[in-house]
Design a protein around this motif. Sequence first.
Motif, PDB file in Angstrom:
ATOM      1  N   ALA A  97      14.004  13.968 -37.291  1.00  0.00           N
ATOM      2  CA  ALA A  97      12.845  14.511 -36.855  1.00  0.00           C
ATOM      3  C   ALA A  97      11.643  15.132 -37.864  1.00  0.00           C
ATOM      4  CB  ALA A  97      12.883  15.675 -35.666  1.00  0.00           C
ATOM      5  N   LEU A  98      12.335  16.023 -38.885  1.00  0.00           N
ATOM      6  CA  LEU A  98      11.696  16.668 -39.967  1.00  0.00           C
ATOM      7  C   LEU A  98      11.345  15.580 -40.817  1.00  0.00           C
ATOM      8  CD1 LEU A  98      14.234  19.699 -40.881  1.00  0.00           C
ATOM      9  CD2 LEU A  98      11.834  19.732 -39.956  1.00  0.00           C
ATOM     10  N   PHE A  99      11.828  14.528 -40.979  1.00  0.00           N
ATOM     11  CA  PHE A  99      11.249  13.420 -41.747  1.00  0.00           C
ATOM     12  C   PHE A  99      10.144  12.737 -41.342  1.00  0.00           C
ATOM     13  CE2 PHE A  99      11.190   8.772 -43.271  1.00  0.00           C
ATOM     14  CZ  PHE A  99      11.051   8.942 -44.395  1.00  0.00           C
ATOM     15  N   TYR A 100      10.336  12.612 -40.166  1.00  0.00           N
ATOM     16  CA  TYR A 100       8.975  11.955 -39.459  1.00  0.00           C
ATOM     17  C   TYR A 100       7.630  13.044 -39.575  1.00  0.00           C
ATOM     18  CZ  TYR A 100       5.558  11.127 -35.802  1.00  0.00           C
ATOM     19  OH  TYR A 100       4.503  11.116 -34.982  1.00  0.00           O
ATOM     20  N   ILE A 101       7.837  14.308 -39.147  1.00  0.00           N
ATOM     21  CA  ILE A 101       6.848  15.367 -39.303  1.00  0.00           C
ATOM     22  C   ILE A 101       6.403  15.104 -40.726  1.00  0.00           C
ATOM     23  CG2 ILE A 101       6.159  17.750 -39.163  1.00  0.00           C
ATOM     24  CD1 ILE A 101       8.589  17.967 -36.930  1.00  0.00           C
ATOM     25  N   PHE A 102       7.199  15.294 -41.783  1.00  0.00           N
ATOM     26  CA  PHE A 102       6.662  15.133 -42.928  1.00  0.00           C
ATOM     27  C   PHE A 102       5.961  13.931 -43.449  1.00  0.00           C
ATOM     28  CE2 PHE A 102       7.247  14.255 -47.607  1.00  0.00           C
ATOM     29  CZ  PHE A 102       6.848  15.286 -48.255  1.00  0.00           C
ATOM     30  N   VAL A 103       6.425  12.967 -43.096  1.00  0.00           N
ATOM     31  CA  VAL A 103       5.594  11.768 -43.169  1.00  0.00           C
ATOM     32  C   VAL A 103       4.173  11.400 -42.544  1.00  0.00           C
ATOM     33  CG1 VAL A 103       5.911   9.090 -43.006  1.00  0.00           C
ATOM     34  CG2 VAL A 103       7.761  10.401 -43.920  1.00  0.00           C
ATOM     35  N   ALA A 104       4.514  12.059 -41.291  1.00  0.00           N
ATOM     36  CA  ALA A 104       3.262  11.911 -40.244  1.00  0.00           C
ATOM     37  C   ALA A 104       1.897  12.623 -40.702  1.00  0.00           C
ATOM     38  CB  ALA A 104       3.647  12.495 -38.959  1.00  0.00           C
ATOM     39  N   GLN A 105       2.321  13.720 -41.561  1.00  0.00           N
ATOM     40  CA  GLN A 105       1.326  14.938 -42.039  1.00  0.00           C
ATOM     41  C   GLN A 105       0.503  14.081 -43.294  1.00  0.00           C
ATOM     42  OE1 GLN A 105       0.639  16.958 -39.841  1.00  0.00           O
ATOM     43  NE2 GLN A 105       2.478  16.341 -38.834  1.00  0.00           N
ATOM     44  N   ILE A 106       1.433  13.476 -44.135  1.00  0.00           N
ATOM     45  CA  ILE A 106       1.083  12.821 -45.252  1.00  0.00           C
ATOM     46  C   ILE A 106      -0.020  11.441 -45.061  1.00  0.00           C
ATOM     47  CG2 ILE A 106       1.708  11.132 -47.044  1.00  0.00           C
ATOM     48  CD1 ILE A 106       4.244  13.099 -47.510  1.00  0.00           C
ATOM     49  N   LEU A 107       0.365  10.872 -43.887  1.00  0.00           N
ATOM     50  CA  LEU A 107      -0.231   9.640 -43.274  1.00  0.00           C
ATOM     51  C   LEU A 107      -1.184   9.752 -42.200  1.00  0.00           C
ATOM     52  CD1 LEU A 107       2.683   7.056 -43.533  1.00  0.00           C
ATOM     53  CD2 LEU A 107       1.180   7.653 -45.476  1.00  0.00           C
ATOM     54  N   SER A 108      -1.307  11.026 -42.003  1.00  0.00           N
ATOM     55  CA  SER A 108      -2.177  11.256 -40.679  1.00  0.00           C
ATOM     56  C   SER A 108      -3.456  10.844 -40.781  1.00  0.00           C
ATOM     57  CB  SER A 108      -2.018  12.775 -40.204  1.00  0.00           C
ATOM     58  OG  SER A 108      -2.642  13.449 -41.153  1.00  0.00           O
ATOM     59  N   ARG A 109      -4.282  11.280 -41.783  1.00  0.00           N
ATOM     60  CA  ARG A 109      -5.597  11.090 -42.005  1.00  0.00           C
ATOM     61  C   ARG A 109      -5.909   9.448 -42.204  1.00  0.00           C
ATOM     62  NH1 ARG A 109      -8.219  15.450 -43.590  1.00  0.00           N
ATOM     63  NH2 ARG A 109      -7.051  17.180 -44.380  1.00  0.00           N
ATOM     64  N   TRP A 110      -5.045   8.593 -42.654  1.00  0.00           N
ATOM     65  CA  TRP A 110      -4.972   7.027 -42.838  1.00  0.00           C
ATOM     66  C   TRP A 110      -4.798   6.586 -41.474  1.00  0.00           C
ATOM     67  CZ3 TRP A 110      -0.579   3.474 -43.053  1.00  0.00           C
ATOM     68  CH2 TRP A 110      -0.924   2.179 -43.273  1.00  0.00           C
ATOM     69  N   CYS A 112      -5.437   8.025 -38.758  1.00  0.00           N
ATOM     70  CA  CYS A 112      -6.630   8.428 -37.745  1.00  0.00           C
ATOM     71  C   CYS A 112      -7.801   7.716 -38.230  1.00  0.00           C
ATOM     72  CB  CYS A 112      -6.551   9.724 -37.562  1.00  0.00           C
ATOM     73  SG  CYS A 112      -5.275  10.601 -36.729  1.00  0.00           S
ATOM     74  N   GLY A 113      -7.653   6.870 -39.220  1.00  0.00           N
ATOM     75  CA  GLY A 113      -8.972   6.407 -39.753  1.00  0.00           C
ATOM     76  C   GLY A 113      -9.943   7.169 -40.376  1.00  0.00           C
ATOM     77  N   GLU A 114      -9.260   8.431 -40.987  1.00  0.00           N
ATOM     78  CA  GLU A 114     -10.098   9.299 -41.262  1.00  0.00           C
ATOM     79  C   GLU A 114     -10.489   9.114 -42.899  1.00  0.00           C
ATOM     80  OE1 GLU A 114      -8.572  13.206 -40.638  1.00  0.00           O
ATOM     81  OE2 GLU A 114      -9.115  12.986 -38.370  1.00  0.00           O
ATOM     82  N   SER A 115      -9.373   8.230 -43.616  1.00  0.00           N
ATOM     83  CA  SER A 115      -9.445   7.867 -45.131  1.00  0.00           C
ATOM     84  C   SER A 115      -8.672   6.991 -45.261  1.00  0.00           C
ATOM     85  CB  SER A 115      -9.041   9.502 -45.866  1.00  0.00           C
ATOM     86  OG  SER A 115      -7.670   9.507 -45.474  1.00  0.00           O
ATOM     87  N   ASN A 116      -8.872   6.320 -46.641  1.00  0.00           N
ATOM     88  CA  ASN A 116      -7.843   5.512 -47.145  1.00  0.00           C
ATOM     89  C   ASN A 116      -6.346   5.881 -47.363  1.00  0.00           C
ATOM     90  OD1 ASN A 116      -7.754   6.215 -49.616  1.00  0.00           O
ATOM     91  ND2 ASN A 116      -9.630   5.063 -50.150  1.00  0.00           N
ATOM     92  N   LEU A 117      -5.392   4.788 -47.495  1.00  0.00           N
ATOM     93  CA  LEU A 117      -4.100   5.434 -47.520  1.00  0.00           C
ATOM     94  C   LEU A 117      -3.814   6.371 -48.805  1.00  0.00           C
ATOM     95  CD1 LEU A 117      -1.064   5.139 -46.926  1.00  0.00           C
ATOM     96  CD2 LEU A 117      -1.009   2.989 -48.047  1.00  0.00           C
ATOM     97  N   VAL A 118      -4.623   5.967 -50.039  1.00  0.00           N
ATOM     98  CA  VAL A 118      -4.382   6.794 -50.997  1.00  0.00           C
ATOM     99  C   VAL A 118      -4.839   8.060 -50.906  1.00  0.00           C
ATOM    100  CG1 VAL A 118      -5.046   6.966 -53.576  1.00  0.00           C
ATOM    101  CG2 VAL A 118      -4.388   4.848 -52.660  1.00  0.00           C
ATOM    102  N   GLN A 119      -6.144   8.440 -50.497  1.00  0.00           N
ATOM    103  CA  GLN A 119      -6.469   9.522 -50.019  1.00  0.00           C
ATOM    104  C   GLN A 119      -5.805  10.495 -48.970  1.00  0.00           C
ATOM    105  OE1 GLN A 119     -10.530   8.321 -48.817  1.00  0.00           O
ATOM    106  NE2 GLN A 119     -11.638   8.806 -50.676  1.00  0.00           N
ATOM    107  N   SER A 120      -5.323   9.789 -48.244  1.00  0.00           N
ATOM    108  CA  SER A 120      -4.318  10.594 -47.307  1.00  0.00           C
ATOM    109  C   SER A 120      -3.103  10.941 -47.601  1.00  0.00           C
ATOM    110  CB  SER A 120      -3.873   9.661 -46.038  1.00  0.00           C
ATOM    111  OG  SER A 120      -3.208  10.139 -45.346  1.00  0.00           O
TER     112      SER A 120
END
Length: 320
Positions: A97-110, A112-120
């Motif tokens: 669960a902690l691993f998912y939360i960590f990864v989700a915050q890193i990739l969240s902007r990507w 949700c379509g708010e930025s590209n993968l690198v910027q996220s």
Amino acid sequence: MERSTSEKMKLAKRKRDAGVEFLRIIACVIVIGTHVKLQDLPALLPLHQMDVSKTIIGGFFGEGVTIFFLIMGFFFFNNSSFKQLLFKIVKSIIIPALFYIFVAQILSRWVCGESNLVQSIIHPGFTLENISGFFSWDASKIHLGSHLWYLFTYVQIVFWFPVLHYFVREGAQADKVRKYLLIMSGITVVLRDMQKIVSFDWGTITWYSIIPMSIFIVILGYEIYQKRGSLYGNKKLFLCGIVLYLTAHALLTFFQLVLYKRDYTIGHVFSWDSTFAILGAVGLTISVLSIEFKSDRLEKNNMLYRKKYILHISYPFSCD
């Protein structure tokens, strides 16, 4: 020739308890159903009109989690070591669960379509609210993590194990304590739901329960499974369970429609820990455990059971 209680118990528990496996399958279907069912909220329907048929259907997909907590009570107290249980939970639930939360915050902007993968990745979505949500056991505060509420609740139940182990056992004194806790919690949930329907002039009436509703349901599951031998093959209890299940859902639908008429913007008032969900889950559980299964197919091919955690954590994401 009528089988003895011990013989029925042996039949019910050959390798895996076929009744419990079937109940797990039903709970999995309900969990899936609650996320794919037709929209029944008047606020989201044309002209905000109530749809009785959709409300009825929606009501039957409300107690999947309740059933899972009842099943948890069947076997949870077979554990003898809290350290081993805690280690297992940390390894299989908390760390993933902690691993998912960590990864989700890193990739969240990507995502949700708010930025590209690198910027996220460069600008992750970590906030203080995410951290507070984890430590306050409030998954709704964690971005892309609100669906983890079930795992949070599951872990809380595990933390209660050292206390529960003292009175969830055989013995007259332990029986009295369990009954006391069940009565206190039962009064609490009934009063809480009743006041969602009826408002008293003198204000809100509260009752005291020292245990959370999830613990109440787990202990209730333990009590039911202690009667497993008398349930197995009992046709009268099968019918009684079906009647209780249907009655609970009829009342749930009726009162939900009453509340929709009062305020069409209101959501699903009665959740998995409501009086109706608990009564419905208990009725369904009694009915299923009273079925005398002739085949062991459920014991061998229950793939849904093996994937139950995936079903619990794979709810659709929302970027709102």
